[in-house]
Design an enzyme around this catalytic site. Sequence first.
Site, PDB file in Angstrom:
ATOM      1  N   ALA A 525      27.493  -9.117 -17.530  1.00 52.10           N
ATOM      2  CA  ALA A 525      27.663  -7.670 -17.632  1.00 52.10           C
ATOM      3  C   ALA A 525      29.139  -7.305 -17.427  1.00 52.10           C
ATOM      4  O   ALA A 525      29.631  -6.334 -18.006  1.00 52.10           O
ATOM      5  CB  ALA A 525      26.782  -6.963 -16.618  1.00 52.10           C
ATOM      6  N   ARG A 641      37.539 -16.631 -11.291  1.00 54.02           N
ATOM      7  CA  ARG A 641      38.178 -15.425 -10.786  1.00 54.02           C
ATOM      8  C   ARG A 641      37.251 -14.674  -9.824  1.00 54.02           C
ATOM      9  O   ARG A 641      36.060 -14.548 -10.060  1.00 54.02           O
ATOM     10  CB  ARG A 641      38.551 -14.495 -11.934  1.00 54.02           C
ATOM     11  CG  ARG A 641      39.358 -13.299 -11.435  1.00 54.02           C
ATOM     12  CD  ARG A 641      39.373 -12.189 -12.440  1.00 54.02           C
ATOM     13  NE  ARG A 641      40.037 -12.614 -13.664  1.00 54.02           N
ATOM     14  CZ  ARG A 641      41.329 -12.364 -13.928  1.00 54.02           C
ATOM     15  NH1 ARG A 641      42.071 -11.731 -13.074  1.00 54.02           N
ATOM     16  NH2 ARG A 641      41.835 -12.768 -15.067  1.00 54.02           N
ATOM     17  N   VAL A 716      28.731 -16.708  -8.097  1.00 52.91           N
ATOM     18  CA  VAL A 716      28.871 -17.020  -6.673  1.00 52.91           C
ATOM     19  C   VAL A 716      27.573 -16.835  -5.888  1.00 52.91           C
ATOM     20  O   VAL A 716      27.517 -17.132  -4.701  1.00 52.91           O
ATOM     21  CB  VAL A 716      29.972 -16.155  -6.020  1.00 52.91           C
ATOM     22  CG1 VAL A 716      31.308 -16.428  -6.678  1.00 52.91           C
ATOM     23  CG2 VAL A 716      29.620 -14.668  -6.081  1.00 52.91           C
ATOM     24  N   GLY A 717      26.517 -16.367  -6.521  1.00 58.64           N
ATOM     25  CA  GLY A 717      25.317 -15.958  -5.781  1.00 58.64           C
ATOM     26  C   GLY A 717      24.529 -17.090  -5.163  1.00 58.64           C
ATOM     27  O   GLY A 717      24.037 -16.980  -4.051  1.00 58.64           O
ATOM     28  N   GLU A 718      24.363 -18.167  -5.897  1.00 60.69           N
ATOM     29  CA  GLU A 718      23.438 -19.203  -5.447  1.00 60.69           C
ATOM     30  C   GLU A 718      24.122 -20.462  -4.946  1.00 60.69           C
ATOM     31  O   GLU A 718      23.491 -21.287  -4.283  1.00 60.69           O
ATOM     32  CB  GLU A 718      22.476 -19.563  -6.598  1.00 60.69           C
ATOM     33  CG  GLU A 718      21.476 -18.465  -6.873  1.00 60.69           C
ATOM     34  CD  GLU A 718      20.885 -18.540  -8.274  1.00 60.69           C
ATOM     35  OE1 GLU A 718      19.754 -19.003  -8.403  1.00 60.69           O
ATOM     36  OE2 GLU A 718      21.563 -18.130  -9.230  1.00 60.69           O
TER      37      GLU A 718
END
Lengths: 752, 352
Positions: A525, A641, A716-718
């Site tokens: 997104a 980034r 970066v979430g998991e």
Amino acid sequence: MTLELSLNQQPAHARQGSSIGQPLTRRDGFLKVTGAARYAADNHPPGMLYAVLAVSSIARGRVAALDIEAAKAHQGVVEVMTPKNRPALAADPDAKDHPFMFRLDLLQNDQVRYPNQSIAVVIAETLEAATEGAALLSPRYEVLPARVGLDGAESFVPRGVGVGGPAVQHKGDVEAGLKSAKTRIEATYETPAQYHNAMEPHAIVVAWDGDTLSIDTPSQGLAMAQGRIAGLFGIAPENVHIRSPFLGGGFGSKGMISGPQVLGILAARLVGRPVKLVLRREQMYGPVGHRAPTRQTLRMGMDGEGRLTALDHHAKTASSTFDDFFEPAADASHTLYASPAIATSHDAVRLDTGTPLFMRAPGEATGSIALESAIDEAAHACGMDPLEFRLRNYAEVEPMTGKPFSSKALRECYRQAAETFGWASRPLQPRLMRDADGFLTGWGMGTATFPALMFQAEARAVLRADGSGLMETGAQDMGQGAWTAFAQIAADGLGLDIDQVDFRAGSSDLPNAGIAGGSGHTATAGMAIHNAGAAVIARLADLATGNEASPLFGAGNEGVLARGGRLYRRDDESRGESYAEILTRAGLSEIEGHGKGAPDPASQETYAKHAHGAVFAEVKVDPDFGQIRVTRLVGAFAAGRIINPRLVRSQYYGGMIWGVSFALNEEAITDRRSGRIQNANLAEYHVPVNADVPSVEALLVHEDDPHVNALGIKGVGEIGITGTAGAVANAVWHATGVRPRRFPIRIEDLLG
Amino acid sequence: MRDFDYIRPATIPDAIAAAAEPGSAYLAGGTNLLDLMKGGITSPERIVDISRLPELNRIERLDDGGLRIGALVRNADLAYDPAFAKSYPAVAEALLSGASAQLRNAATVGGNLLQRTRCSYFYDTASACNRREPGAGCDALEGENRLHAVLGWSDACIATHPSDFCVPLVALDAVVEIEGKKGRRHVTLEEFHRLPGETPQRENALEPGDLIVAVRLPAEAASFSANARYLKVRERTSYAFAVVSAAAALVVDGGKIRAARLALGGVAAKPWRARTAEAVLLGANANEVTFASAAEAALADASPSGDNAFKIELARRIVVRALMSAQAGTPERLPALPASPFSNIPGARHDA
Ligand SMILES: Cc1cc2nc3c(=O)[nH]c(=O)nc-3n(C[C@H](O)[C@H](O)[C@H](O)COP(=O)(O)OP(=O)(O)OC[C@H]3O[C@@H](n4cnc5c(N)ncnc54)[C@H](O)[C@@H]3O)c2cc1C
Ligand code: SF4
């Protein structure tokens, strides 16, 4: 109607021309801490009724009788929905047109295929009446024996695992590699069934108006949910309006619309009034997905220098009896360690449970704890330091495919995390470190990795004659900070200060932002937003450079820069004018542009794209009691980034804490006879509390990736859960000399 | 949830009269009762809300040197009462090791004594449970029972009593003050809870309508204040029930044990007073050898009721450590992680 949110709180920092990279605090934080943030279940349309599920207490069989009369006779009960009177659907809930269409239990018949399956819905004037009505149904069943546990049914090789990857893969000759090895290890690890347990239960508030639907429900994938609902009810997707401004966590369980949510819609259809349906905590253990148990066997061979000669990773897992999702645990061995021969394989059983689904690094987390434990065992067998061993087997190209990495700053992650942690002074042998209070102390490490995925997304950008901007995309904020990070990308994309940009998200009438999952939402997104910004700026530049009255006349589209609400000549920054001036001169109240985010097929072919990290853990273990505490965690991660370091660090903290949870806490305890989960509540389904994670540190390692996407964003979430779970397990071994082979690690495993 | 009558009596006699009707239940903090009602484990027809009876909310020093704690005193208020924590440090430590801060703010003294077991089959109404439904059978016997009882269990029921608070209380000879239709009576905490035998549904000495009005600690209980600890092993650092716990209190003089109190938690259907172990300790030298013999004595009658043999060895080790910590002396300040084996290591900054 779009959702209007007041998200314009002043960021507490000084910016230097760019929003991306700034550690802004959450723009929705004020709403959340004051209780003003409206979650799905907070909605209450006029005339609303309450729907409560009656769920099965058996794992397998059929519902022989329900006392509908008793339920209906209870004061306040309006209607009871069963297979007999459930409104017709346009599509069979058991149809599976594509692998991501999961079968739903929508009262299509009287069969029971797992505990907590919906068997009726009671609709009443009050929650209490509906709840009591559901109890009064007193179901009688014809019971068949439940198939429970990884040995509970015959195993088979699934056609595909995870999102459809091959169940069996290999490169090179593993048996030959093992034969030629100087040192070999083989070990089997077990991981339990786990449940997502988002704080916010699945909830839906529905109002029908003719054939249009107005829905408040948490969703990690608004467009997919919209499409699924439209298909089930035979209405146009644009007739389904879903609002999901905030999710109280999802972890994958809100990626697809679940059966109970659709039952809420059916209930509203049946009674012709708005309906609210909220799952009880224990009802979340079944129909909304989980992580299946695994039993994984790893075999590794090493030469005299500690180089892998072969890596074989087999995982046994489970799915439901009626649908396919197979935790791709063994695939964790595809990307991390170089070996001339790698084989991964899966087999599975079908059990009387709800269908497992994507949960917190599906496959990566489960596979990682086994792989990182086995790597630790291999290092020890070779007499090597675990970090040195990992560096010796560092993959310069993706081991399974031979593709170069789009970027890989893992060496730097190892270096920074090891230095911050103080790894160098670690004794090689276990059970040598004691602290001043006599606690066994151990240090362990693990490598973290997660693929840099992208899906499909769209965004719409508007510049207005008053100089402000608008960015719209149906993005989903599960708590990760989408409201903030996307606004930052939007501000830069529009060349505006963040306070000049209206950012709208969380609603299905906005452009499709794809799914907030697979750690790919910011990249996907975010790129749509970035491209929409570029498109509208290009239109603006056209207006300016084509107009003689503009100081930018003749500069050409490529010859202008957008910054701070003004366009400048690239070759002479003293010449420029404001957006407002350009639009006013052109007599336009606003202009718009559209953008898409999607993976680039060419670079997909060429490069292996992953985020990486290194996690170091210190544990203390009581030598007499086996009680464990993770006293220190240090992780360093390289994920391209960083849009907002504050939010990203929080994501890493959260992931690392889930890693501790995997190693030490989480387990759905299933009765081996009934198949019912015995700890379906947050008192007894343990996750870490604050006292379990006294010190967590996440370092952000710089990484430029020119290939993943124009913004250079990975996910970066998991990633934090991978690496960490193994690091904790390895630290427990280092403290005690006992190798954990089943998770969560239990007191009795360490009593000795 | 079933419809029920809600009564808020103004006086203790009114409360007792109201609760004497069949199908009644007292509501105190509600932290256990409401969960049980929502889960359909109990369905009282009448709720007698005692939470606003002022006379049950006091902590009083008695003339004989004892202490009387009103049944409605909140767990947190009691633990943070400085005079109380000073005289009965092991009790304060036990209270603060239980549940979470929010629960302790709501939970009451009486409710804590009367909280029901955490046996998952008791909570799962589709399972057979003699305690919930006499004669139904016990699904825990062949089920998931690694945390069940190792002392005092029967084939009818292998559940444990989950309270932390009750463990040091029973060690210190606490007495339960009960008011019922026939007036007031006193029952020692040791006799208050019952072992399951053939009638696990009879959990305690209360008769219908009986109200716990207070818990008393005798004067002697304060004499252990310099050497009293509670130790609780659990599956996460905070906010978890005990796997096994122990309260130990000593009076040591010239290396000899002059008085000893020991009780175990998480091992039986009641807080388990280890009297035979106390006999081993009394008059012996205060050292690890003595403590190990006491631990042997305390668990001499223990046997696994399922996949829980580890709890017996664990309990022995906890007894030894609890006695060692008691001998070492009550710490000046309550640890940040009360009753935790990790109560004194660095990084123990949070009390969840
Ligand atoms: C998630 C969770 C974790 C927990 N962890 C722990 C833990 O680690 N350690 C621990 O010790 N406890 C723990 N508890 C239990 C907690 O301590 C009890 O729920 C609490 O003490 C009950 O007190 P209450 O006042 O809320 O009782 P209520 O729920 O109001 O009542 C409980 C029972 O006692 C009866 N009752 C209450 N007062 C009286 C009275 N004066 N006379 C007669 N009958 C009365 C009620 O009718 C009811 O049957 C935990 C509870 C929860 C929910
Ligand atoms: S152990 Fe006791 S409480 Fe548990 S199921 Fe058996 S009878 Fe019920």
